[in-house]
Design an enzyme around this catalytic site. Sequence first.
Site, PDB file in Angstrom:
ATOM      1  N   CYS A   2      -8.630  -2.358   3.630  1.00  0.00           N
ATOM      2  CA  CYS A   2      -8.388  -3.186   4.735  1.00  0.00           C
ATOM      3  C   CYS A   2      -9.569  -3.449   5.668  1.00  0.00           C
ATOM      4  O   CYS A   2      -9.329  -4.677   5.777  1.00  0.00           O
ATOM      5  CB  CYS A   2      -7.227  -3.712   5.328  1.00  0.00           C
ATOM      6  SG  CYS A   2      -6.727  -1.404   5.835  1.00  0.00           S
TER       7      CYS A   2
ATOM      8  N   GLU B  72       2.167   1.742  -3.390  1.00  0.00           N
ATOM      9  CA  GLU B  72       0.968   2.080  -4.703  1.00  0.00           C
ATOM     10  C   GLU B  72       0.902   4.096  -4.054  1.00  0.00           C
ATOM     11  O   GLU B  72       0.743   4.664  -5.225  1.00  0.00           O
ATOM     12  CB  GLU B  72      -0.255   1.625  -3.959  1.00  0.00           C
ATOM     13  CG  GLU B  72      -1.597   1.484  -5.186  1.00  0.00           C
ATOM     14  CD  GLU B  72      -2.847   0.638  -4.562  1.00  0.00           C
ATOM     15  OE1 GLU B  72      -2.898   0.024  -3.438  1.00  0.00           O
ATOM     16  OE2 GLU B  72      -4.155   1.300  -5.092  1.00  0.00           O
TER      17      GLU B  72
ATOM     18  N   CYS C  37     -10.375  -2.116  14.349  1.00  0.00           N
ATOM     19  CA  CYS C  37     -10.825  -3.318  14.342  1.00  0.00           C
ATOM     20  C   CYS C  37     -11.102  -3.852  15.582  1.00  0.00           C
ATOM     21  O   CYS C  37     -11.622  -5.165  15.769  1.00  0.00           O
ATOM     22  CB  CYS C  37     -10.079  -4.302  13.837  1.00  0.00           C
ATOM     23  SG  CYS C  37      -9.550  -4.092  12.222  1.00  0.00           S
TER      24      CYS C  37
ATOM     25  N   GLU D  28     -13.467 -13.601  -6.083  1.00  0.00           N
ATOM     26  CA  GLU D  28     -12.995 -13.420  -6.741  1.00  0.00           C
ATOM     27  C   GLU D  28     -11.712 -13.661  -5.818  1.00  0.00           C
ATOM     28  O   GLU D  28      -9.966 -13.007  -5.823  1.00  0.00           O
ATOM     29  CB  GLU D  28     -12.637 -11.677  -7.151  1.00  0.00           C
ATOM     30  CG  GLU D  28     -12.326 -10.827  -6.151  1.00  0.00           C
ATOM     31  CD  GLU D  28     -14.433 -10.131  -5.560  1.00  0.00           C
ATOM     32  OE1 GLU D  28     -14.658 -10.937  -5.968  1.00  0.00           O
ATOM     33  OE2 GLU D  28     -13.949  -9.170  -4.854  1.00  0.00           O
TER      34      GLU D  28
ATOM     35  N   LYS E 107     -15.048 -10.031   7.399  1.00  0.00           N
ATOM     36  CA  LYS E 107     -14.402 -11.097   6.849  1.00  0.00           C
ATOM     37  C   LYS E 107     -14.573 -12.029   6.473  1.00  0.00           C
ATOM     38  O   LYS E 107     -14.103 -13.236   5.625  1.00  0.00           O
ATOM     39  CB  LYS E 107     -13.105 -11.280   8.113  1.00  0.00           C
ATOM     40  CG  LYS E 107     -12.455  -9.811   8.223  1.00  0.00           C
ATOM     41  CD  LYS E 107     -11.020 -10.083   7.553  1.00  0.00           C
ATOM     42  CE  LYS E 107     -10.436  -8.651   8.410  1.00  0.00           C
ATOM     43  NZ  LYS E 107      -9.668  -7.751   6.855  1.00  0.00           N
TER      44      LYS E 107
ATOM     45  N   GLU F  19       1.081  -1.432   0.033  1.00  0.00           N
ATOM     46  CA  GLU F  19       0.002  -0.135  -0.124  1.00  0.00           C
ATOM     47  C   GLU F  19       1.123   1.224   0.185  1.00  0.00           C
ATOM     48  O   GLU F  19       0.579   2.272  -0.496  1.00  0.00           O
ATOM     49  CB  GLU F  19      -1.091  -0.246   0.401  1.00  0.00           C
ATOM     50  CG  GLU F  19      -2.283   0.831   1.283  1.00  0.00           C
ATOM     51  CD  GLU F  19      -2.929   0.117   2.473  1.00  0.00           C
ATOM     52  OE1 GLU F  19      -4.491  -0.145   1.298  1.00  0.00           O
ATOM     53  OE2 GLU F  19      -2.323   0.672   3.030  1.00  0.00           O
TER      54      GLU F  19
ATOM     55  N   GLU G 219     -16.074 -11.268   3.394  1.00  0.00           N
ATOM     56  CA  GLU G 219     -14.527 -11.128   2.417  1.00  0.00           C
ATOM     57  C   GLU G 219     -14.111 -12.623   1.652  1.00  0.00           C
ATOM     58  O   GLU G 219     -13.978 -12.358   0.438  1.00  0.00           O
ATOM     59  CB  GLU G 219     -14.206 -10.386   3.313  1.00  0.00           C
ATOM     60  CG  GLU G 219     -12.906  -9.661   2.348  1.00  0.00           C
ATOM     61  CD  GLU G 219     -11.485  -9.191   2.589  1.00  0.00           C
ATOM     62  OE1 GLU G 219     -11.311  -9.891   4.060  1.00  0.00           O
ATOM     63  OE2 GLU G 219     -11.012  -8.344   2.717  1.00  0.00           O
TER      64      GLU G 219
ATOM     65  N   SER H 182      -7.581   1.378  -2.869  1.00  0.00           N
ATOM     66  CA  SER H 182      -6.241   0.946  -2.693  1.00  0.00           C
ATOM     67  C   SER H 182      -6.652  -0.421  -3.391  1.00  0.00           C
ATOM     68  O   SER H 182      -7.638  -1.161  -3.323  1.00  0.00           O
ATOM     69  CB  SER H 182      -5.373   0.827  -1.550  1.00  0.00           C
ATOM     70  OG  SER H 182      -4.804   0.019  -1.894  1.00  0.00           O
TER      71      SER H 182
END
Length: 594
Positions: free
Chosen positions: A308, A284, A524, A375, A367, A281, A370, A328
């Site tokens: 994230c 990036e 989190c 994908e 999560k 990141e 996710e 990102s």
Amino acid sequence: MSTIKLIIDGQEIEVKNGTTILEAAKKINVNIPTLCHHEDLCVAGNCRVCVVEVKGRERLEASCAVPAEEGMDILTNSAKIRNARKDIVSLLVSEHNTQCTTCYRNTNCELQELAAEYNVDGNKYLSVLKEGIEIDTSSWSIEKDDSKCIHCQRCVRTCAELQHVNALTAAFKGNEMKISTFGELPFNEVVCTNCGQCVNHCPTGALTERRYFDQVWEALGDHSKHVVMNTAPSVRVALGEMLGYEVGTRVTGKMVTAMKKIGADSVLDTDFSADLTIIEEGHELLSRLRKVLLKKDTNIKLPMITSCSPGWVKFIEHMYPNHLGHLSTCKSPQQMFGALTKTYYAEKKGIDPKDIVSVAIMPCAAKKYEANRAEMNDSGYRDIDAGLTTREFGLMIKQAGLNFQNLEDSEFDSIMGESTGAGVIFGATGGVMEAALRTAYTIVTGRNVPFKNLNITAVRGTEGIRKASIKIDGCLEEWAFLEGAELNVAVAHGLKNARTIMDEVASGKSNYHFIEVMGCPGGCIGGGGQPIPTNADIRAKRIQAIYEEDMSKSIRMSHENPEIVRIYKEFLGEPLGEKSHKLLHTHYHKRNRY
Ligand code: SF4
Ligand code: SF4
Ligand code: SF4
Ligand code: FES
């Protein structure tokens, strides 16, 4: 602010004007029971279990909703009050599916606790529980069982006030009233982000996370499988709450031992992939800055926004589908970890990836969703096979009969078990930003960030949105275009604050270069999969523990993690390289705003 004096249970107390009776009582250690009240949320006043007697008033008052007044004389415990509360709880029980023994919230349920405290007679009122109520298990993350719902609407307020999603509503009236989604659609078809905050704020077992620990036990018992467990940064500062420790106790070493004892073949650390996220990141961000500031490339979006937090990612996909270019492309640490487990780890250990079961223990309900996004299989397999919450893992430790407090500490296994303080602070709001700045500043200048002990306090704290500017000077030649630049950053946590900052970005008036967004309040550490209860005080203690963990680490910048250096040398090549793009980066989808 002016103060007032009143009497509660014969004791005089002075409080600020505007304090509710409930809050005033708490100050003198008088606990009044509540159900619809939650300190994160606005007052609802609909359950009336918090009633008290105010001398001179005929009716009992709901203490959570009524402000204390000068000269009030209040009783919180009398026969009249106890009978009223008992009646209220009895009525709730009469329309409730009280199968406590088979309920996931058994022993951690506010209704059950009150029913026990008030010795409620389950037969006093005829049961009016509706028959044929179906449990909605359509979502990968959330399960909804209306037969356990007490209509307190904490979930509705959570979703609307804290998260600004409005996926839930109180539908129908009177006896037909129920908590529903838009058009009564299944959870997986609505705008729900899977953040799990409604679960964390639900007082009963009506909203829970989907559980996958039986699947994990099965894998642990199958000797043809190699089970790799990894734990997110914030699990280690919250798990102890389920196992007899004070809030804010760090239990990292015992947590690792527990995973080994329950049979994991390898116990690794998501903090490792948090460090890796920072490298990808950070590069990036610098690449985007170069393209925009130096090459004037108008196709590249700034600010870049972190990706994230899967609840946040789904939120932006629904609410700001035309602004996905700001995200990102980095996968979350969980998904980077999964992709590497079935490639790099498998290769190094000589294990066929088809035999690996990757289990992620997370503070998060989103999560789970996710891990199941179509994908997320860049390794050629499902990158993460099972996502468990901190709560599920705590339960597994209990099921295994481990005396957690007596366990010895142990270390994470290798490879992919080593991490830095920068990886740990991912668990608290502002942590990703701080970790990224520690590394990006060093890449650009060759020096450490100019903050005492590397602690970038400007991005820490619990304010909903925090902003900071960092002057970059003394750049290395390669980064000369950044010389003298002010890097403008912002941090937002909770989707309500995410919306505020996104409105600014969408208006085109934002001057930020980099924004961290976490879907849950506090980041989190306040995730939807963390131990219940969670509130502001608990979040603050978990955050403090995260920063203590950071300070306890010998290495505190992601780029100095020796295992990170090694993985680039032996496997990935370079940040943003071909392999990284295949395994560590992803893309997003526009979704409907219904
Ligand atoms: S929600 Fe609470 S009261 Fe209801 S069955 Fe579950 S544990 Fe029992
Ligand atoms: S689902 Fe839970 S939080 Fe929502 S109204 Fe029902 S009991 Fe309350
Ligand atoms: S999981 Fe989050 S977004 Fe979904 S209904 Fe619950 S609070 Fe709302
Ligand atoms: S807690 Fe006060 S009315 Fe529900």
